[in-house]
Design a protein around this motif. Structure first.
Motif, mmCIF file in Angstrom:
data_model
loop_
_atom_site.group_PDB
_atom_site.id
_atom_site.type_symbol
_atom_site.label_atom_id
_atom_site.label_comp_id
_atom_site.label_asym_id
_atom_site.label_seq_id
_atom_site.Cartn_x
_atom_site.Cartn_y
_atom_site.Cartn_z
ATOM 1 N N ARG A 107 29.776 97.655 37.435
ATOM 2 C CA ARG A 107 29.597 96.400 38.181
ATOM 3 C C ARG A 107 30.245 96.435 39.560
ATOM 4 N NH1 ARG A 107 32.149 91.721 34.911
ATOM 5 N NH2 ARG A 107 31.693 93.000 33.107
ATOM 6 N N GLY A 110 27.714 90.652 36.392
ATOM 7 C CA GLY A 110 28.417 91.918 36.167
ATOM 8 C C GLY A 110 28.459 92.306 34.705
ATOM 9 N N VAL A 170 30.247 89.264 40.776
ATOM 10 C CA VAL A 170 30.151 90.492 40.004
ATOM 11 C C VAL A 170 31.125 90.482 38.824
ATOM 12 C CG1 VAL A 170 31.897 91.929 41.159
ATOM 13 C CG2 VAL A 170 29.766 92.973 40.352
ATOM 14 N N TRP A 171 32.156 89.618 38.883
ATOM 15 C CA TRP A 171 33.117 89.542 37.779
ATOM 16 C C TRP A 171 32.648 88.585 36.684
ATOM 17 C CZ3 TRP A 171 34.913 93.633 39.385
ATOM 18 C CH2 TRP A 171 35.335 93.833 40.691
ATOM 19 N N TYR A 187 29.364 94.874 44.385
ATOM 20 C CA TYR A 187 30.108 93.854 45.126
ATOM 21 C C TYR A 187 29.432 93.503 46.462
ATOM 22 C CZ TYR A 187 34.098 91.032 46.463
ATOM 23 O OH TYR A 187 34.896 89.964 46.812
#
Length: 548
Positions: free
Chosen positions: A222, A238, A233-234, A226
């Motif tokens: 993932r 992701g 993405v977190w 970014y």
């Protein structure tokens, strides 16, 4: 982020580097604790979804093997017939992108910061990336693929009832022309084992290394996204990327482990009379998975690195022996003729549209590209872990060009020897044998056949172990949220389930089932791969700007 990475075994960038400023901390979504003496530190929800899905898959395949086999066959046919153009075209794009990086100004960017030094010598580095990347496949297809493409090219093309070609020859074949059939067969083989697969590995590895070692992000798939997703993405975008990567890696590995088991079984039958059946293959997978567990417990330097170097030595010894005692002069000329044929036929072989050779382009090429792509999260992350300190140019040359040439040499030596046995000696034993047995039939016509065949079996087994070991380390890193020093029991879990998936697929449909799952998961990850190219470009842009 930088200090946290260092605490998790990822070195902080050394010297100037464009670190990404984010509040995310490695492991912040993890759940840790222990069950009795066994600790765990797993990413929520990536580990849970991946683990539950894999357990359910194994249960379904073993409980309903006939239903599973039917479903796998339908998946394979649907994917290859409808998306062969997409897989072939995507691989072409990745090759062009990788080659451009070598000659672009981005080639001077150093992975790990401008002052970073390599962690491994060239020999240790190359041995690990090569053993992880293609070991089992080269042993399985080193003889069989050149022989197969030569034989089909020499035959006539044929149309089926649906008006499509029913033969398996590449392009337009070379009916009745032995010399041209050899050239076309080797061009098709090198196409499948040269620039395209290694470019796929190199791009994924570069993305992971760049965004981890230079940008200060976790070593997980993932992180490479970014530039597109930012802090999203977190979250779930992701999570989905990492889960797809876990599935692709598991089924890509399972396919290779299944191939390795069938070939080891065939070799042991040839030498010692071991029965050739699914029971024997299951026993082999179980034994070799147990050996892989020992390597997993020993870790990267004490396990994978040592085994990789042993394998490279044995593989080199077998290749040199075959070259020396085989038709040496023929093989030297064969190598260069094959390279020229590859360059000549490459534009037609890489064309994704309007193909008449549907069996070859769908059943061979589309499957191969999905297989390589499904392996790319595993091989890419493994290469990234051992490639800190290299410049982008050095990295791409060593990961793309040099392994491609080694593959050409390997296919030329083993495939060329087998073809020479057919053309010069009239020996068709290897040509007529099943794919897993063809290597041993070819070696059987050379001196010291029992010894070389036994070495071949050992190579298959050790390549099997290094692939399983490396895959366990990589999947564990992904499902631990980017931590590279997660508790040992997690690696053991994934090592065991890699073997379980391979066994389940063999029971639930054999190699066809393995191929069906790998091409389906590979198709999903192809989209991820193409987006990675854009993310790498953006990441290298920021690095160059920081260095100016």
């Amino acid at each position: 982020m930088t200090e946290d990475n260092a605490n998790q075994g990822i070195p902080a960038p050394e010297g100037v580097s464009a670190i990404i400023d984010t509040d995310y901390e490695i492991g912040q979504n993890n759940v840790d604790g222990s069950v009795g003496p066994f600790g765990f530190d797993i990413h929520n929800p990536v580990f849970a979804i991946s683990g539950i899905a894999v357990v359910a898959f194994v249960f379904f395949t073993l409980a309903l093997p006939e239903t599973a086999a039917s479903a796998f066959s339908a998946m394979f046919n649907f994917t290859t017939k409808n998306f062969d153009w997409f897989l072939i075209g995507a691989a072409d794009i990745v090759v062009v992108f990788a080659l451009l990086l070598i000659v672009s100004p981005f080639g001077s960017v150093r992975l790990g910061g401008e002052d970073a030094a390599p962690d491994y010598s060239y020999m240790g580095w190359f041995a690990m990336l090569f053993a992880a990347g293609m070991g089992i496949g080269l042993m399985f297809y080193g003889v069989s693929e050149p022989l197969t493409h030569f034989s089909t090219s020499l035959g006539e093309t044929a149309l089926g009832e649906n008006g499509l070609r029913s033969d398996w020859a590449p392009l337009g074949a070379a009916t009745g022309n032995e010399a041209e059939a050899v050239r076309l067969g080797m061009a098709a083989t090198i196409y499948h084992w040269g620039l395209h697969p290694w470019a796929i590995y190199a791009v994924v590895a570069l993305a992971l290394a760049l965004f981890s070692y230079n940008k200060g992000l976790p070593l997980t798939i993932r992180s490479a996204f970014y530039p597109i997703l930012g802090d999203r993405v977190w979250g779930w975008p992701g999570h989905v990327i990492d889960i797809i990567a876990v599935f692709a890696t598991l089924f890509g590995l399972a396919t290779s482990l299944g191939l390795g088991a069938t070939q080891a079984n065939a070799g042991l039958n040839e030498l010692f009379g071991m029965p050739v059946n699914k029971t024997s293959e299951v026993i082999l997978i179980s034994i070799i998975t147990a050996i892989a567990l020992v390597s997993v417990i020993r870790g990267l330097d004490g396990g994978v690195k040592i085994l990789s170097e042993i394998n490279m030595g044995l593989a080199g010894l077998l290749a040199v022996f075959t070259l020396v005692v085989g038709p040496t002069a023929f093989l030297f000329a064969f190598f260069w003729d094959s390279l020229v044929a590859y360059v000549e036929y490459l534009p037609a072989l890489a064309n994704p549209f309007g193909r008449e050779d549907v069996n070859f382009s769908q059943g061979w090429t589309a499957f191969y590209w999905a297989w390589w792509i499904s392996w790319s999260p595993f091989v890419g992350m493994f290469i990234a872990r051992v490639s800190r300190g290299r410049t982008v140019r050095e990295f791409m040359i060593c990961v793309l060009l040099i392994p491609s040439m080694v593959c050409v040499m390997w296919m030329s030596i083993f495939g060329g020897t087998a073809i020479h046995q057919v053309l010069a000696d009239g020996y068709t034993g290897a040509q007529e044998a099943g794919l897993p047995l063809q290597l041993f039939k070819m070696l059987g016509e050379l001196p010291l056949a029992s010894i070389t065949s036994f070495i071949g079996i050992v190579l298959v087994i050790v390549f099997f172990v290094t692939s399983s070991d490396s895959g366990s380390l990589v999947i564990d890193t992904i499902t631990a949220g980017g931590k590279v020093d997660a508790p040992m029991p997690q690696r053991v879990f994934w090592c065991l389930f890699e073997g379980a998936v391979a066994i389940a697929l063999l029971i639930g449909g054999g190699l066809a089932a393995l191929q069906s799952m790998v091409i389906s998961t590979g198709l999903l990850f192809t989209v991820v791969l193409l987006l990675m190219c854009w993310c790498i470009f953006r990441g290298l842009q920021s690095e160059r700007a920081k260095l100016k």
